[in-house]
Write an enzyme that holds these catalytic residues in place. Structure first.
Site, PDB file in Angstrom:
ATOM      1  N   SER A  62      11.490  -1.603   0.692  1.00 56.06           N
ATOM      2  CA  SER A  62      10.889  -0.551   1.515  1.00 56.06           C
ATOM      3  C   SER A  62      10.625  -1.076   2.934  1.00 56.06           C
ATOM      4  CB  SER A  62       9.614  -0.055   0.835  1.00 56.06           C
ATOM      5  OG  SER A  62       9.175   1.144   1.413  1.00 56.06           O
ATOM      6  N   ASP A  92      14.303   8.809  -5.233  1.00 55.25           N
ATOM      7  CA  ASP A  92      13.243   8.065  -4.557  1.00 55.25           C
ATOM      8  C   ASP A  92      12.303   9.090  -3.939  1.00 55.25           C
ATOM      9  OD1 ASP A  92      11.644   6.592  -2.761  1.00 55.25           O
ATOM     10  OD2 ASP A  92      13.230   5.122  -2.409  1.00 55.25           O
ATOM     11  N   HIS A 116      11.189   4.540  -6.395  1.00 51.92           N
ATOM     12  CA  HIS A 116      11.092   3.751  -5.166  1.00 51.92           C
ATOM     13  C   HIS A 116      10.832   2.264  -5.404  1.00 51.92           C
ATOM     14  CE1 HIS A 116      10.532   2.822  -1.006  1.00 51.92           C
ATOM     15  NE2 HIS A 116       9.301   2.374  -1.223  1.00 51.92           N
TER      16      HIS A 116
END
Length: 253
Positions: free
Chosen positions: A94, A195, A225
């Site tokens: 991320s 996601d 995610h």
């Protein structure tokens, strides 16, 4: 500020041939990267998993930090690995992927390769445009942590999103997007089909924006995610070790 149990940084000194820097995500902690780090350590690599400033404590403390603080942390860790290891790879989840991309943009060939899991360079949320204004009046909003498909698995992260910190992340996204063309290193790009935090367009923008001639995309069909803690974690770990070995073999020719 006391660090939450499990959110501590981790490290392992292995072979001086390969060092791997693991960068966790926004409002998250090293806990999301620890299993990956353990797998890399078992492969014999030197591993560092720092805790980014403002993370692993309280969202209020995080609101007193910004992207320059987070980047300074990973850059310092990268520098130490570069002094101790022949090749240094940077892996990120991320926002950790965002920071990894920035390291590649700034340090060129000193970064041997990148492995990114659901990296972010923007958001399509309409309210994101209001972040600079909201940051003046609203301390936090509902958090984005815990997007995991695997039953019974939780993420050690904040339940609230610190708005000032989020506004700073948006500034980092803009810088990273503008310099994507500077990324020429081998890139392993792993992203989830579903996601709920980072939109799929992020991986497309990265894949189209970098100039890496060695670019491999891997779709994660059974994770959300936080894929490093999800059903596809073993696949991520295995492919990342294969990636390091492949890059090293090419470099040895």
């Amino acid at each position: 500020m006391p660090v939450l149990a499990g959110a501590e940084p981790f490290s392992h000194t292995g072979s001086p041939d390969v060092g791997v820097l693991l960068c966790h995500g926004f409002t998250g902690s090293p806990a999301s990267m620890r299993p990956w780090g353990e797998h890399l350590a078992e492969a014999g690599y030197t591993v560092r998993g720092p805790r980014l400033p403002g993370h692993g404590t309280t969202w209020r403390e995080m609101n007193r930090t910004g992207w320059t603080d987070w980047y300074a942390c990973v850059e310092a860790e990268f520098g130490e690995l570069a002094r101790d290891c022949e090749s240094v790879f940077v892996f990120g989840l991320s926002m950790g992927g965002t920071l990894a991309l920035r390291l590649a943009e700034q340090h060129g060939d000193a970064v041997a390769g990148l492995a990114l899991v659901n990296p972010s360079v923007l958001t399509l949320r309409r309210d994101a445009r209001l972040l600079p204004l909201l940051a003046r009046f609203v301390p936090s909003v509902k958090g984005v942590a815990g997007d995991i498909a695997k039953p019974g698995v939780t993420e050690l992260a904040y339940g609230r999103t610190p708005v000032r910190a989020a506004a700073s992340l948006a500034q980092l996204w803009k810088l990273v997007r503008a310099d994507l063309h500077k990324v020429t290193q081998p890139l392993l790009l792993l992203h989830s089909v579903v996601d709920h935090v980072v939109e799929p367009v992020n991986s497309r923008i990265i894949a189209e924006g970098v100039r890496s001639t060695d670019l491999t995309e891997v779709l994660l069909h059974d994770s959300y995610h936080v894929a490093t803690l999800d059903n596809d974690a073993p696949l991520i770990f295995e492919r990342s070790v294969e990636f390091v070995r492949s890059v090293r073999q090419v470099g040895a020719r």
